[in-house]
Each structure stands twice: as structure tokens, then as C-alpha cells.
Design an enzyme around this catalytic site. Structure first.
Site, PDB file in Angstrom:
ATOM      1  N   GLU B 234       0.450  -1.400   0.287  1.00  0.00           N
ATOM      2  CA  GLU B 234       0.358   0.188   0.141  1.00  0.00           C
ATOM      3  C   GLU B 234       1.015   1.471   0.297  1.00  0.00           C
ATOM      4  O   GLU B 234       1.994   1.444   0.739  1.00  0.00           O
ATOM      5  CB  GLU B 234      -0.907   0.078   1.542  1.00  0.00           C
ATOM      6  CG  GLU B 234      -2.054   0.975   1.129  1.00  0.00           C
ATOM      7  CD  GLU B 234      -3.071   0.816   2.768  1.00  0.00           C
ATOM      8  OE1 GLU B 234      -3.663  -0.002   2.144  1.00  0.00           O
ATOM      9  OE2 GLU B 234      -2.738   1.012   3.367  1.00  0.00           O
ATOM     10  N   HIS B 276      -7.130   3.829   4.440  1.00  0.00           N
ATOM     11  CA  HIS B 276      -6.304   3.567   5.789  1.00  0.00           C
ATOM     12  C   HIS B 276      -6.164   4.372   5.631  1.00  0.00           C
ATOM     13  O   HIS B 276      -5.066   5.090   5.182  1.00  0.00           O
ATOM     14  CB  HIS B 276      -5.297   2.448   5.445  1.00  0.00           C
ATOM     15  CG  HIS B 276      -6.199   0.474   5.155  1.00  0.00           C
ATOM     16  ND1 HIS B 276      -5.442  -0.218   4.389  1.00  0.00           N
ATOM     17  CD2 HIS B 276      -7.469  -0.004   5.990  1.00  0.00           C
ATOM     18  CE1 HIS B 276      -6.860  -0.963   4.102  1.00  0.00           C
ATOM     19  NE2 HIS B 276      -7.807  -1.159   4.668  1.00  0.00           N
ATOM     20  N   GLU B 297      12.373  -4.494  -9.874  1.00  0.00           N
ATOM     21  CA  GLU B 297      13.677  -4.430  -9.992  1.00  0.00           C
ATOM     22  C   GLU B 297      14.252  -5.359  -9.295  1.00  0.00           C
ATOM     23  O   GLU B 297      15.698  -5.986  -9.800  1.00  0.00           O
ATOM     24  CB  GLU B 297      14.274  -3.456  -9.627  1.00  0.00           C
ATOM     25  CG  GLU B 297      16.273  -2.520  -9.680  1.00  0.00           C
ATOM     26  CD  GLU B 297      16.177  -1.150 -10.004  1.00  0.00           C
ATOM     27  OE1 GLU B 297      17.682  -1.275  -9.487  1.00  0.00           O
ATOM     28  OE2 GLU B 297      15.515  -0.590 -10.374  1.00  0.00           O
ATOM     29  N   GLY B 299      13.317  -8.307  -9.121  1.00  0.00           N
ATOM     30  CA  GLY B 299      12.922  -9.753  -9.482  1.00  0.00           C
ATOM     31  C   GLY B 299      11.633  -9.928  -8.467  1.00  0.00           C
ATOM     32  O   GLY B 299      11.515 -11.203  -8.995  1.00  0.00           O
ATOM     33  N   VAL B 302       5.496  -7.983 -10.561  1.00  0.00           N
ATOM     34  CA  VAL B 302       5.197  -7.559  -9.995  1.00  0.00           C
ATOM     35  C   VAL B 302       4.402  -6.620 -11.335  1.00  0.00           C
ATOM     36  O   VAL B 302       5.102  -6.438 -12.421  1.00  0.00           O
ATOM     37  CB  VAL B 302       5.921  -5.639  -9.524  1.00  0.00           C
ATOM     38  CG1 VAL B 302       5.159  -4.636  -9.278  1.00  0.00           C
ATOM     39  CG2 VAL B 302       6.562  -5.680  -8.424  1.00  0.00           C
TER      40      VAL B 302
END
Lengths: 427, 614
Positions: B234, B276, B297, B299, B302
Site C-alpha cells: 500500500e 486506511h 527491479e 526480481g 510485479v
């Protein structure tokens, strides 16, 4: 909510009321300060605060923004008549500060205190513990001279008793070192006891044997209201950020939100936009907004909002009405369809069919208007009774003649967003 | 019992205590247990400050008791296997109660549900937990779940959602997020795209969580049963950077699919509060983009947006299956949990015959109804007391003449001085220091054939005689032969020459307003004959009310059967009962006002006539 900024006025009043109670020796700050707005009765103000008539004064806006000096918004060393004139000229006027336009509504006035050195102190709460920052060179350039700032970490469990503040302070403080150390220890205890999240006094000055806070920025942890409200004082307020002027619709949703145990939020981004996300749940609503932006349609996102916490049918209806009203005011200038995305994750225990009843009622009221703006509806939701809710929603839209697609939890949560954006591009 | 390894907070034998009387949450946990075929319930005890007792919950179809203890210490003494505390205390007391748990050496995991705990308190709890080697999940969380083993409180939603998301048996994926709401969605995504969840935790959305995303990922990393990690980060805070660091330094080696939400915040007005408290970027490092980029970056898998999160999870999972790292967990058919009756009703799935029927009033609707009349109408149109009685006694709004008759009766019967048996009993009971209900009840209990209760009897007798076509002569003779007293005839002192004003008033009213007075006329003929024998044998007030009530019902146009039902029920005595209650309440209040002492009847007013002393 959590960390929220308070006015400098309230910060200094609180300091004057409570700080001495946390210090070994009196700091001697008298809390001479007043807050004025457009309704202030100046005669009463002068009567209640005789120092206004005798002292030379400082005045500046008190609306949660900094760098007031750089914007020419600090008046120094004037008497009350000149100060009032200066404030009157600015009260209610538009002002651009740090790129944001807002209206000047609140000013503080305090005595102008002659002093020598200007020091910097700030206390910040972080996950690893609190940190105290001190610099001999306070004032507006402290950030540029951050290498001269001393950082003192306060361990969470040990607290300030485990820290040798005096040793950590720079030797150049000379004869003032003991006094400043005692002040900082007291200030820290005050910070912790009153549940501050951030407190910056930049600068504070030493005048004789007194410590005078000249400029202050403070944030409180508003969840501590239940245990600190007496210390904070009855008049404490958490003003909206400068330049945050709410539209009537945003105001209405805030009122509904405040009235119920459920959570309703609405922030207008672009009322001319073609993507209208009405999403259940705090976490899901952020992801729906993200996905619209990540797929390159940020400009089309009409608003950010969410409804959650098991809102009643009537509350959902009221919320949907506000959204549909904004959405159907006028057709898109380029004649593109407007997209309503009724999104959400899988509800825990909220009866989805029941919440949708409120939305269906609003849709029925806005049926004709929705058709006029060429509206399309995409739905995705899961949870108790979702099948019934989706079927009811589809039947209602079909009857109105508004195109609709409905999906349950078998469909990836945000896929309706990409579906909507794809078909939007195609047309 | 074998000690669980440090990386495992919950397994199939874990038992917990619930702080707070959250019976619904307990039931949901037990339903989950039953679905997982646990041999013992996952909740061993409830704690409710200051209380000892037990709560009844279902274990499948059977009801069982869960004991309730006044404090954590006592619960743990009785149930030494408990090592999880699920704290439902409110934000006001969550800190103190969590501390109570942290002070117990046997407790290892404490879940704090409360929203709105001050940040400073949450941070302090975490520091204490870390120092003592304990784990806090929360605050402001729904909890977490170990699939097929242990479910914290309300995690996972309804039992249907839980089974659809395959949470009743373990898969190969470890998941952690801040958001509790989104964890539910994530379990669904994981079920749709992998062999299912092994363990999932929501750490809560506050700025300072009791345990961190990374700490849970490291537990998953250490757990050989977990083959891949999924995380939802988040915007705001530094948490995700620690994960970047852990992946970089090979502390996390298992494949990790992660997405940080809040990428849209840069398009929002400054200072907007997302869902939140912690979702707020104070520095560019804390933005979702910066974190997503950094994770990518080093690994971490994403996706481009949340919209591809499912695909990224699926691809990673299938890669692991192909490599033979994951042997897909088998599907397990869960036992069926009987549906709660209330829920089955709500879903129109069951029906049952009712035991009671009510045809006069209804409190189950939005607004109270009297015989179909809304209470707002009753008040708005100013229904009289007589009309209201009509609604509840006869299920219709009486015309003015009849409603007024009822009110006249109530007024006439309201009281008859302190000496009559009803008032006397009320007074004696009030003076004995008893409450209003006892005093009035003792008065009411004297109402019967000799006092006030002849209304129904008179109605019954006179009506029967007239219906049978008996002449007044025959009627009197018949009863004399059977040695039955005529109900509603006779007074202690009143006579034809000295009439009872109450009876006169009733007669006058009826003659003027009633459509018919046939039974009254008959009763007066009887009176002529009885007073000829003894001048106090007049139609008394009970008798007058009785026969006029019958005349009233005929006047209202009711059919014979309906009238006879009312007469047979004895309900007409209700007129006297209701009226006289006014007086009895008055006598009770009168005695209280006087602070009247206990009454003791004087000896000299009693004839003591015992057998002679032996």
C-alpha cells in the site's frame, strides 16, 4: 483518520496550558496569542487580551500552511490598529500558496518578542520510535542546513528517561544548554502524553529566562481523542487543508458519513470525466481508481469515493443519487458514453442484494437521464446474496434500457474496468 | 503437545481465547473448524471482564458450551493449551487488554481487532511483543487464516465464501496484506489461479502495525509447506522497502508476486485520505510507483496494474508446478454445515407452522398497528379511548355512540370508595409495602360473581332467557326452582324509590343513543317483578352494563354468533375490570402518599370462636 494538523493557535495555547506540568522548571511561556476570523469582535478581543493594546504585535495566517514569510504573509512589530488594518485587507481574499489557491480565513496575533538566538526543535513519531531534531540555526533555512541538525532517538520502551539529552545537544549552546535540555525533555513528555504525531517549533527563542515559541507546526493523532480530549481543550479543531473547498455534493456526502456508522466518501476529481467508479470498500475503491489510472484514463476519472461498513439501503440510495446526479448533468462534450462502474470485492457479511436495492432505486429515478448521457453500467461484486443482487440490478437496467454487464467473484475484480475502457475506446 | 515451529502461528490443534462476547465470531470459527474436520473447537474460552459463565454455540448440528472467564489469566489456567488471543476489546481498552495478554508467557499470538487505537499505543505494544518474542496481528484487522486449520474471528466472510475460496484445506500460497477487506478478495484470486492458500494474514491498515508484511513473508519463507508468496502492499510507509531489501539479500528466495496499491494518489487532491490511516505518502519513496518499481527491479513479480495481478499469480504458480516445486493440493469435499435457522428464513428456504396467532395488533411492521389502524392514525385522528378499546376488543372502530357508551361505563366503574373488597385489598397490600402490581392484582383478584363480576353473568342469563322466549315470570320461576341467584339483580341499599344514579345514567344514555334497548327493556320487566318481592332487588349497575352491552352489539349490526361468542367468553367483565383498575391504582398511590403503615386488623373486630380448651 489518524494524524491531523492543528492550527498554530491551538498548538501554542495547549503548550501554554500544559508544558510547565511536564518540565522540571517553568518554561515561562505565557500563551499570549489570539485567533481572529471574519466574525471576530475586536473590541471584546482587546478587552479580554489587554496586551494587544500595549505590545508590539506579530500577525500571520493560521491555516496549516507554512512558508508564510516567503509569501509576504507575516506582519511584524506593529500596533493593534495597523495589525487590524493589515488583517482586514487580507481576510476573505484568495491567495496562492505553494501552488494551491485558497481563501484566507484565520489569522493569529501574538506579541512581538525581542530575542537573540533562534533555535529549531522538532519531534517526529516513526515506526522505530520518536526522533527529536535540534538545530542552533532555526528559521526558514533549516531544511537547507539539515547537516547541522542534531537527531536524538528516543527508544519506544525506555522513553526519554533513557536518553541523555544534554549530552546530545551541541556544545555551542553554552550557558543555555542546561535550560534547553530541560525544555526539550519536558517538551518530549508533553508530546507523548498528548499524543502528538508531529511537533515542530521553528524557531524558538530565549528571552531572558523564558523560552518563546515563535512558529509552530503540529499534528495530533486524532484516534487519541477519547483519552486526550480534556488536554486538547474544547475548542480544538482539525481544519481542512488550505485550498480544499468542498463542493455541495462533497459536503452532502460528508454529512451522510458523519451521521451514520457506515463510511461514505466522495472527492470530485473531474466532473466532466466519463468514468464513474462507485465502489464498495476502502481497499477495493483505491484499486479501482488505480486501475483506471494505470490503464491511462486518469483524466477521465470523475471522482474518488467509497461506501463501506454495511451502509443501510437508504444510505446507499442517497449516495448513489449524488453520484448519478453528478454523472447525468450533461452529456460528454465529445459524445462519448459515460461509464458507471459498480465495483467491489467479496463482501464479508454485508448482504449484497440489500445494498443493491438502494442503488436500483436510484437507477430507476435517473433512468431517463442515464440514457440521455449514453450511460453504460459495469458491475462486479461478491459476498452474501450476490447472485440475487446482480440479477436484480441487471433486470432493473434492462427494463430501463441502459446497457449493463454483471459479474460475480469468478471474474477478476478489476476486469470490468479494463472491459469498460476497451469498449469505451472502440466507440 | 509438540511445540509448533516458530514460523507456524496456527495449525489444526491451535486453540484460542476470545476477549469479548463475540458469539457470532465464535460460531463462524467453529463452523470453519467443522468444515476442516478439526477434532476440537478452535475456541477454548471466552473472556468477559468480571464474568464467569458459559455460552452455547453449535459444533456442526450439536450445541456445545464454551466457558466464559473474567480475565485472561484465569482462562489460561483452566486451558493451558491456548496460545492465541483474539482481542475484540474496543479502541478504548484494546491497549490494556492486549498488555494483559502480552504479560502471559503461554500466549504467543495476539490478534487485535479494534479500529482506532492511538498510534503511540500500537507502537508500544509492538515493541513489547518483539521484546518478548510474541506476534501481534493488528490493530484494525480482520485477522488471518490458516487454510484447513485455524481461522481468526470473522476472516474469510461467510462459510460459503470460505468454501468457494477453498480455505477449508491448505494449498501452497502464503499471502499477506494490510487490508482485511482485500484479503477476502485475494483468497478468491488465489483460489481461482493456484491450488489455494496455505496461510493468509491481514496486518491492519494503521500506520504502526503490530507485525509487518515482511515478518509474515519471512515466516512463509521458512515454512516448507508454502511454495510461493503473494503480497498486497500500500502507498505510504517504508514497509515495502524492507521487502525489497529482504529479496535483494536473499532472505526471501521463494517466488513473490506483489502489487502496491495507491498508484492513483498522484491524481488526487493533496491530503486526500484513502481507505486506511497509513495510506498516505509523505515522501516520494513512499509512493506506490516507487515501491512497485523497486520491487520489480529486485526480481519480485510485479504486474503492470492490479488488473494483471491474477495473471501474474497464475503464471508464477504454473511455473512452479511445471518445475515440480508444487504438487497441486488435492480437492477436499467439506462436510455440510447446517444452515442457521434465521438465515434460512431470510433466504426463504424454510417454513414452519406457527404456535400463536394474533389478530388484533402487530408490532412486527415499521409502525405499530391496532386492528390494521396505524398508531399514527390513532393519535393523528384523535381516536377516543372507547374507539381504541373497540379496535383491540372487537377489531373495529366503534361508532361514536358505542365508543362513548364504553367510556361512560369506564367512568362509572372507575371507583366505589375504599370499603369495597377490591379497593380494600389494594389498600391492605399497599400498606404491607408491596409494589403497585401486587397491590392492584390483589384487588383485581376479588372481582367475581359477588363483586363487580356480574356483568358477563347478567348478559349471559338475560340474553339466554330472552332468546328462549321465556317470559320474565317464567325466567324468575325457573331460576328460583334451580335455586340460582339472578346475576345483575339486587343492591345492598338502593331501591326503586332510591335508585342507583349510575344505573339511571346508563338507562338515559341508552334510550337516547342506542338503536335498540330490547334486552334492557326485558331486564326492567324482570326488575318490576323482583322489586315487588323486595324493593332492593333492582337491576344493579353490573346488570345494566351487561344487558346494555348486548343491546350495543345488536345495535352495531353484529350477527348472532359473534355476539354470543363475546358473551360466552366472559369478556364483558373486562369493562368493570378495566374501569376499576383506575380506582385501585388511585388507592395504591393514595396510601403511598400517606406513607401508610402496615395494617393489622384489630382483635376486637374478630370473633374468636375456637373449640373449648381440652
Amino acid at each position: 483518520m489518524a494524524q491531523r494538523g492543528i492550527r498554530e493557535y491551538h498548538g501554542k495555547r495547549m503548550l501554554a496550558r500544559h508544558l510547565d506540568g511536564f518540565c522540571e522548571e517553568s518554561v515561562g511561556y505565557d500563551g499570549h496569542i489570539v485567533l481572529v476570523d471574519k466574525d471576530t469582535d475586536w473590541n471584546k478581543l482587546k478587552k479580554d487580551n489587554p496586551w494587544l493594546k500595549t505590545d508590539k504585535l506579530v500577525a500571520k495566517p493560521d491555516q496549516l500552511f507554512g512558508k508564510r514569510g516567503k509569501h509576504g504573509l507575516v506582519l511584524v512589530n506593529k500596533d493593534i490598529a495597523e495589525t487590524k488594518k493589515w488583517i482586514d485587507e487580507r481576510m476573505g481574499k484568495k491567495q496562492v500558496v505553494n501552488g494551491i489557491e485558497g481563501t484566507l480565513t484565520h489569522f493569529l496575533i501574538e506579541p512581538c518578542i525581542p530575542h537573540e538566538a533562534e533555535y529549531y526543535v522538532a519531534i517526529k513519531s516513526t515506526a522505530e520510535g520518536d526522533a527529536i531534531y535540534f538545530s542552533l540555526e532555526g528559521g526558514i533555512n533549516v531544511e537547507e542546513n539539515w547537516d547541522k541538525v542534531v537527531a536524538i532517538k528516543v527508544p519506544i520502551l525506555g522513553g526519554i528517561e533513557d536518553v541523555n539529552v544534554e549530552k546530545a545537544l551541541p556544545a555551542a549552546l553554552g550557558k543555555n544548554k542546561k535550560m534547553v535540555a530541560s525544555f526539550i525533555r519536558g517538551l518530549y513528555k508533553y508530546f507523548a502524553a498528548l499524543h502528538f504525531a508531529y511537533l515542530e517549533i521553528n524557531p524558538f527563542a530565549i528571552a531572558g529566562n523564558k523560552i518563546v515559541p515563535l512558529d509552530m507546526v503540529a499534528k495530533l493523532d486524532d484516534t487519541a481523542e477519547f483519552c486526550c480530549n480534556k488536554l486538547w481543550g474544547e475548542d480544538i479543531e482539525f481544519p481542512a487543508a488550505f485550498g480544499q473547498n468542498l463542493s455541495p455534493e462533497e459536503m452532502k456526502i460528508r454529512e451522510l458519513d458523519a451521521l451514520s456508522g457506515a463510511s461514505l466518501k466522495l472527492t470530485l476529481l473531474n466532473p466532466e470525466g466519463t468514468i464513474w467508479n462507485m465502489v464498495a470498500g476502502g481497499g477495493a475503491s483505491v484499486i479501482y481508481a488505480d486501475t483506471v489510472c494505470d490503464l491511462g484514463f486518469a483524466k477521465e476519472l470523475a471522482f474518488y469515493g467509497e461506501y463501506s461498513g454495511n451502509p443501510s439501503t437508504s444510505l446507499t440510495y442517497e449516495y448513489a443519487k449524488v453520484v448519478l446526479d453528478l454523472m447525468t448533468r450533461k452529456p460528454d462534450a465529445k459524445k462519448r458514453p459515460k461509464t458507471l462502474i459498480l465495483g467491489g470485492g467479496i463482501a464479508n457479511f454485508t448482504d449484497v442484494a440489500k445494498t443493491f436495492t438502494g442503488i436500483i432505486k436510484a437507477l430507476n429515478e435517473y433512468g431517463e437521464k442515464l440514457k440521455k448521457v449514453n450511460a453504460r453500467i459495469f458491475v462486479r461484486r461478491g459476498g452474501p446474496n450476490y447472485q440475487e443482487g446482480l440479477a436484480n440490478l441487471k433486470a432493473a437496467a434492462d427494463k430501463l434500457g441502459v446497457p449493463i454487464e454483471v459479474h460475480g467473484p469468478e471474474y477478476h475484480m478489476t476486469r470490468v474496468v479494463s472491459d469498460a475502457l476497451k469498449t469505451g475506446k472502440g466507440k | 503437545m509438540k511445540k509448533r515451529p516458530d514460523y507456524l502461528l496456527f495449525d489444526k490443534n491451535t486453540t484460542s481465547l476470545i476477549y469479548g462476547m463475540q458469539t457470532k465470531a465464535v460460531q463462524r470459527m467453529l463452523d470453519f473448524d467443522y468444515c476442516c474436520r478439526r477434532t476440537t473447537p478452535s475456541v477454548a474460552a471466552l473472556v468477559d471482564p468480571g464474568k464467569f459463565g458459559s455460552e452455547k454455540v453449535f459444533w456442526g448440528k450439536k450445541e456445545i458450551f464454551i466457558p466464559v472467564y473474567p480475565d485472561v489469566k484465569t482462562a489460561l489456567k483452566k486451558h493451558p493449551d491456548i496460545d492465541v488471543m483474539i482481542n475484540f476489546a474496543s479502541f478504548r481498552s484494546a491497549y490494556d487488554t492486549t498488555m494483559e495478554g502480552l504479560n502471559e508467557p503461554k500466549l504467543r499470538t495476539i490478534v487485535v481487532i479494534a479500529e482506532g487505537m492511538p498510534e503511540r499505543q500500537a507502537r508500544h505494544l509492538r515493541a513489547v511483543a518483539v521484546e518478548r518474542g510474541k506476534v501481534i496481528i493488528g490493530p484494525a484487522t480482520v485477522g488471518g487464516i490458516a487454510a484447513g486449520a485455524f481461522k481468526v474471528a470473522n476472516t474469510g466472510g461467510t462459510i460459503e465464501s470460505i468454501i468457494e475460496s477453498k480455505l477449508h484445506r491448505p494449498g501452497s500460497v502464503g499471502f499477506v496484506s494490510k487490508s482485511g477487506g482485500m484479503s477476502n478478495e485475494a483468497y478468491n484470486i488465489i483460489a481461482l489461479n493456484t491450488d489455494g492458500l496455505y496461510e493468509g494474514i491481514a496486518i491492519g491498515g494503521d500506520a504502526y502495525a503490530g507485525s509487518t508484511l515482511l515478518e509474515h513473508l519471512l515466516r512463509f519463507e521458512a515454512n516448507p509447506a508454502i511454495k510461493m508468496l503473494v503480497c498486497l502492499g500500500e502507498v505510504g510507509g517504508e514497509e515495502e522497502w524492507k521487502i525489497v531489501e529482504a529479496v535483494k539479500t536473499k532472505k526471501i528466495k521463494k517466488p513473490l508476486v506483489m502489487w502496491v496499491t495507491g498508484t492513483s494518489i498522484k491524481y488526487m487532491p493533496k491530503g486526500i485520505q484513502f481507505g486506511h490511516a497509513g495510506a498516505k505518502a509523505d515522501a516520494s519513496r513512499e509512493t506506490a510507483e516507487a515501491k512497485n518499481a523497486a520491487l520489480r527491479e529486485v526480481g519480485v513479480v510485479v504486474p503492470e496494474s492490479f488488473d494483471d495481478y491474477d495473471k501474474a499469480i497464475k503464471a508464477t504458480y504454473e511455473g512452479l508446478v511445471k518445475k515440480g516445486v508444487i504438487k497441486p493440493a488435492p480437492e477436499v469435499e467439506p462436510p455440510v454445515i447446517p444452515m442457521d435457522y434465521a438465515e434460512a428464513v431470510a433466504r426463504n428456504m424454510v417454513r414452519k407452522p406457527t404456535n400463536f396467532t394474533c389478530t388484533i395488533s402487530d408490532d412486527s411492521k415499521d409502525e405499530l398497528l391496532y386492528a390494521g389502524h396505524k398508531i399514527s392514525k390513532v393519535i393523528g385522528e384523535n381516536y377516543s379511548v372507547g374507539e381504541t378499546i373497540g379496535l383491540l376488543w372487537f377489531k373495529e372502530r366503534l361508532p361514536k355512540w358505542a365508543a362513548e357508551f364504553m367510556e361512560i361505563v369506564l367512568k362509572l366503574c372507575a371507583d366505589h370508595g375504599p370499603a369495597v373488597s377490591g379497593a380494600h385489598n389494594t389498600i391492605v397490600t399497599a400498606r404491607a409495602g408491596k409494589d403497585l402490581m401486587s397491590a392492584v392484582a390483589s384487588g383485581i383478584l376479588t372481582i367475581g360473581p359477588r363483586f363487580g363480576g356480574a356483568v358477563a353473568g347478567a348478559a349471559l342469563m338475560f340474553k339466554a332467557a330472552q332468546d328462549a322466549g321465556q317470559s320474565p315470570d317464567a325466567f324468575i320461576a325457573d331460576l328460583k326452582k334451580k335455586n340460582i341467584k339472578i346475576q345483575g339483580i339486587g343492591h345492598r341499599i338502593k331501591s326503586l324509590k332510591n335508585p342507583d344514579m349510575r344505573v339511571e345514567l346508563l338507562k338515559q344514555y341508552a334510550r337516547k343513543h342506542f338503536p335498540r334497548t330490547k334486552l334492557l327493556d326485558y331486564a326492567l320487566e324482570v326488575e318490576q317483578l323482583t322489586t315487588a318481592k323486595k324493593d332492593t332487588l333492582i337491576l344493579n349497575v353490573d346488570g345494566a352494563i351487561g344487558v346494555l352491552s348486548v343491546d350495543m352489539m345488536y345495535g352495531l349490526g353484529w350477527d348472532e354468533e359473534r355476539i354470543q361468542t363475546v358473551v360466552n367468553s366472559g369478556g364483558l367483565n373486562g369493562l368493570f375490570l378495566l374501569g376499576r383498575t383506575i380506582g385501585m391504582i388511585g388507592h395504591y398511590m393514595d396510601q403511598c402518599r400517606q406513607k401508610a403503615e402496615l395494617y393489622r386488623h384489630p382483635w376486637d373486630d374478630i370473633l374468636y370462636d375456637l373449640p373449648a380448651d381440652e
